[in-house]
Design a protein around this motif. Sequence first.
Motif: not given
Length: 385
Positions: A185, A188-189, A200, A226, A230, A233
Amino acid sequence: MEGPLGPVNASARGSSPSTPSVGPSPLEVGARSSSGGVVGGDGAGASAGAGAVGAVGAGAGVVVGEQSGLGSWPSGLGGGGELPRSVSTGVGAGVVVRGFPALVEEVAPKVKGQARSVGVALRILADETRQDALHAAGVRRLLVSEAALSTGRVTSRWTGTQSLTMAASPYPSTEALVADLQLAAVVSLTSGGDSARYDTPSGGPDAAAVRSAGAYADALAFVRRHLEDEVYRVVGHVVAALSASRTLEAEIRASGSLALLNTLQDLREHRATLIHDGFVSATPPRRLPHLARYLRADSHRLTKAAENPARDSDLAWRIGDVTAAYEKALATYAAGTPDAARAAELAEVRWMLEELRVSFFAQQLGTDGTVSEKRIRKVLVPNGW
């Protein structure tokens, strides 16, 4: 984090923050050469020495010492806590040694009965081409160590179906799985451009560009804001991949055809390259949603192979031939001069090969962009093949 030769520390779990220890040979930013001129800048140079004295631009008197066991952004950098891109020192006879500071992941020694932990250290690298990739991985690991959610908080959002699916993952424990989900995560962020996953949140930092205390504080605030959503997700994509993997595994076990022995073995091996301990963070963010499609393509392949084993064998040979060319290109790169652009091209080929398998065995599933053997070979051998 993945390069052309595979992920860096992808199979390690957790972090081990502690009080930073400063190395015995600090690097001083703003040092002057024996001729009296300021040395430094961002150009390429030779290797860094353990006791190198560094300089960047016109900065003066700021000490940059190697540090281990970081629990937050390195202290003692001065100038807003900025980590210079390069440092240098004169070692006599007009020779200048260059080094490239970066936060890097460091795996702790293995302790029997315990998961191997991963910490973060400030190191001076000799190879400029690896600086951004290693620094990005170090920054992300540091962000995880500061922003991580408890295992219970993460799993409390899973549905019953998700929990059952996750229980069959290749990770040794729920804690290890959750740690990797959170690392994925954070990756991704802190990935932008073509590397970002479609779902994202935008506006996140580029981990490789985080080189000051202020930029790190902003990145940490973004991640904390987030991270929980995230992770959820990411869980959705992982559950889809694990479900497709479980279906494929059952289909392989149910097949007893002697004519398909080679196909079944190839499917087992391919599945293992996609689903393994550490796969969540090792898979680039943009590719994670596609894992389920790659695995469903294998299921379609098994069905078609039963109908026409000869055709499957021919297509498998073609995949193997291109894969061999890819492995040869990796070996050539490893033996040559480091090149970040070339490394990125080869890393992308790994996923082009997945799309090629889909186009061969399950065209009805579609591919992510246009792919062909010719396109892949052109990347592998730009000057002709």
